[in-house]
Design an enzyme around this catalytic site. Structure first.
Site, short mmCIF file in Angstrom:
data_model
loop_
_atom_site.label_atom_id
_atom_site.label_comp_id
_atom_site.label_asym_id
_atom_site.label_seq_id
_atom_site.Cartn_x
_atom_site.Cartn_y
_atom_site.Cartn_z
N SER A 50 48.63 -1.31 29.12
CA SER A 50 48.51 -2.39 30.12
C SER A 50 49.88 -2.64 30.75
CB SER A 50 48.04 -3.67 29.42
OG SER A 50 49.07 -4.12 28.54
N ASP A 83 45.86 0.58 32.12
CA ASP A 83 44.80 -0.42 31.96
C ASP A 83 45.10 -1.62 32.88
OD1 ASP A 83 42.50 -1.46 30.77
OD2 ASP A 83 43.61 -2.38 29.10
N HIS A 84 44.12 -2.04 33.63
CA HIS A 84 44.23 -3.25 34.48
C HIS A 84 45.45 -3.26 35.40
CE1 HIS A 84 40.77 -5.27 32.76
NE2 HIS A 84 41.20 -4.90 31.57
N HIS A 189 37.91 -10.30 27.16
CA HIS A 189 39.00 -9.72 26.37
C HIS A 189 39.31 -10.64 25.18
CE1 HIS A 189 40.15 -7.52 30.22
NE2 HIS A 189 39.80 -6.59 29.35
P1 13P Z 1 39.03 -6.05 23.63
O1 13P Z 1 39.90 -7.27 23.75
O2 13P Z 1 37.60 -6.44 23.37
O3 13P Z 1 39.53 -5.08 22.64
O4 13P Z 1 39.02 -5.33 25.05
C1 13P Z 1 40.06 -4.48 25.42
C2 13P Z 1 39.99 -4.11 26.85
O5 13P Z 1 39.00 -4.28 27.55
C3 13P Z 1 41.20 -3.49 27.42
O6 13P Z 1 41.09 -3.26 28.80
O1 G3H Z 2 43.11 -5.89 28.90
C1 G3H Z 2 43.36 -6.26 27.80
C2 G3H Z 2 43.99 -5.40 26.78
O2 G3H Z 2 43.61 -5.88 25.52
C3 G3H Z 2 45.48 -5.35 26.93
O3 G3H Z 2 46.01 -6.56 26.58
O4 G3H Z 2 47.49 -7.23 28.49
O5 G3H Z 2 47.78 -8.17 26.16
O6 G3H Z 2 48.41 -5.81 26.67
P1 G3H Z 2 47.52 -6.97 27.00
ZN ZN Z 3 39.99 -4.66 29.91
#
Ligand code: 13P
Ligand code: G3H
Ligand code: ZN
Length: 349
Positions: A50, A83-84, A189
């Protein structure tokens, strides 16, 4: 194997009818846990970072750790995913660094909090798709907004506030040409997803099935897919933690999703719980210890156990040797000459 794209992993998963876990990492021990689990189960795997992880670890550390993983486990197809991503610039910097796929989460504005309009989402996602595909890199988009908030990212609120509209999902997939599509079906999340074992009133598997019916060739992505197992909660609380009672997404619901087009399953929280429980146990049981290896080793082993279990449950176990890597340059060619189809099949309502 060199790093491969998520698109290749998900195309193969669709052929084989299984899902691929995408596990979040912030440090070396988490990468090691995932790679050992992949070796143990002979699984292809997606490792994702992330924005928070990139800040915590620094890009160069993360990237070189991923290269080390690819070098040490040449038999494992491994994708490195953002991620995101919150903006074009975040995705661009990940691609320049060497990530093989990115998520452009245009469901939220660049502040990572405010829900964006549909048109804003299409515009920024399409811009990332054009840039990424020219370079052979895969893109995940998101339509609908997940619940909760994680490290400052998320709209807050319930997972039911902005579930995905199937018509919008179709239009979004057609207009952006994303390789995979994250949808919102009531999950959030973090650890606090549901206050009891979820049923159809809070976890909208029927909506997922409806979206898959309309978009049968689109790789769907389930975020917020930790199951938050009771035994992992109990270990934390037994050793001085203070988790409130909570429920995650039952594995059998994820398996139902996989039967209905889900190819990428995001899991972070379960691993966080496993690591924290293992470390707390060492601290409480052997307070005289102070060598970080004394608690990082059991933490890493606890995460490996969860990841290996998920790999088996999602069906990716046993599939690492099914195929060889397609180079990023060949992926770029495939997008350019149309052999890598990005126009989704759309079924009538
Ligand atoms: P969780 O918090 O359910 O593990 O989800 C992780 C996630 O969607 C990361 O993008
Ligand atoms: O998108 C959520 C994932 O669990 C990553 O979390 O943004 O705290 O690294 P984070
Ligand atoms: Zn996510």
């Amino acid at each position: 194997m060199p790093l491969v794209t998520t698109r290749q992993l998900l195309d193969e998963a669709a052929k084989g009818g299984y899902g691929v876990g995408a596990f979040n990492v912030n440090d070396m021990e988490q990468i090691q846990a995932i790679m050992e689990a992949a070796k143990e189960t002979n699984s292809p795997v997606i490792i994702q970072a992330s924005r928070g992880a990139r800040q915590f670890a620094q890009d160069n550390y993360l990237y070189h750790l991923m290269l080390a993983a690819a070098e040490l486990y040449p038999q494992i197809p491994l994708a490195m995913h953002l991620d995101h991503g919150n903006s074009f610039e975040t995705c661009e910097s990940a691609i320049k660094l060497g990530f093989t796929s990115v998520m452009m989460d245009g469901s939220l504005k660049a502040d990572g909090k405010t829900p964006a309009t549909f048109e804003e989402n299409v515009e920024v996602t399409k811009k990332v798709v054009d840039y990424a595909h020219e370079r052979g890199i895969s893109v995940e988009g998101e339509i609908g907004v997940l619940g909760g908030i994680e490290d400052g990212h998320g709209a807050g609120g319930s997972g039911l506030d902005h579930v995905t509209d199937p018509d919008q999902a179709v239009e979004f997939a057609e207009r952006t040409g994303v390789d995979s599509l994250a949808i919102a079906i009531g999950t959030s999340h973090g650890a606090y997803k549901f206050t009891k074992k979820p049923d159809g009133s809070v976890l909208k598997m029927d909506l997922l099935i409806a979206i898959h019916k309309r978009l049968p060739s689109t790789h769907l992505v389930m975020h917020g897919s930790s199951s938050v197992p009771k035994d992992l909660q109990d270990i934390i609380n037994q050793y001085g933690g203070k988790l409130k009672e909570t429920w995650g997404v039952p594995v059998e619901e994820i398996q139902l999703g996989i039967k209905n087009g889900v190819r990428k399953v995001n899991v972070d929280t379960d691993n966080r719980l496993a690591i924290t429980g293992a470390i707390r146990k060492v601290f409480v049981e052997t307070p005289e210890k102070f060598d970080p290896r004394d608690y990082l080793k059991p933490a890493r082993a606890a995460m490996q156990k969860v990841v290996a279990q998920r790999m088996t449950q999602f069906g990716q176990a046993g599939h690492a040797s099914d195929y060889t890597a397609i180079s990023i340059a060949d992926m770029a060619k495939g997008y350019a000459d149309g052999t890598l189809v990005t126009k989704p099949l759309v079924a009538a309502k």
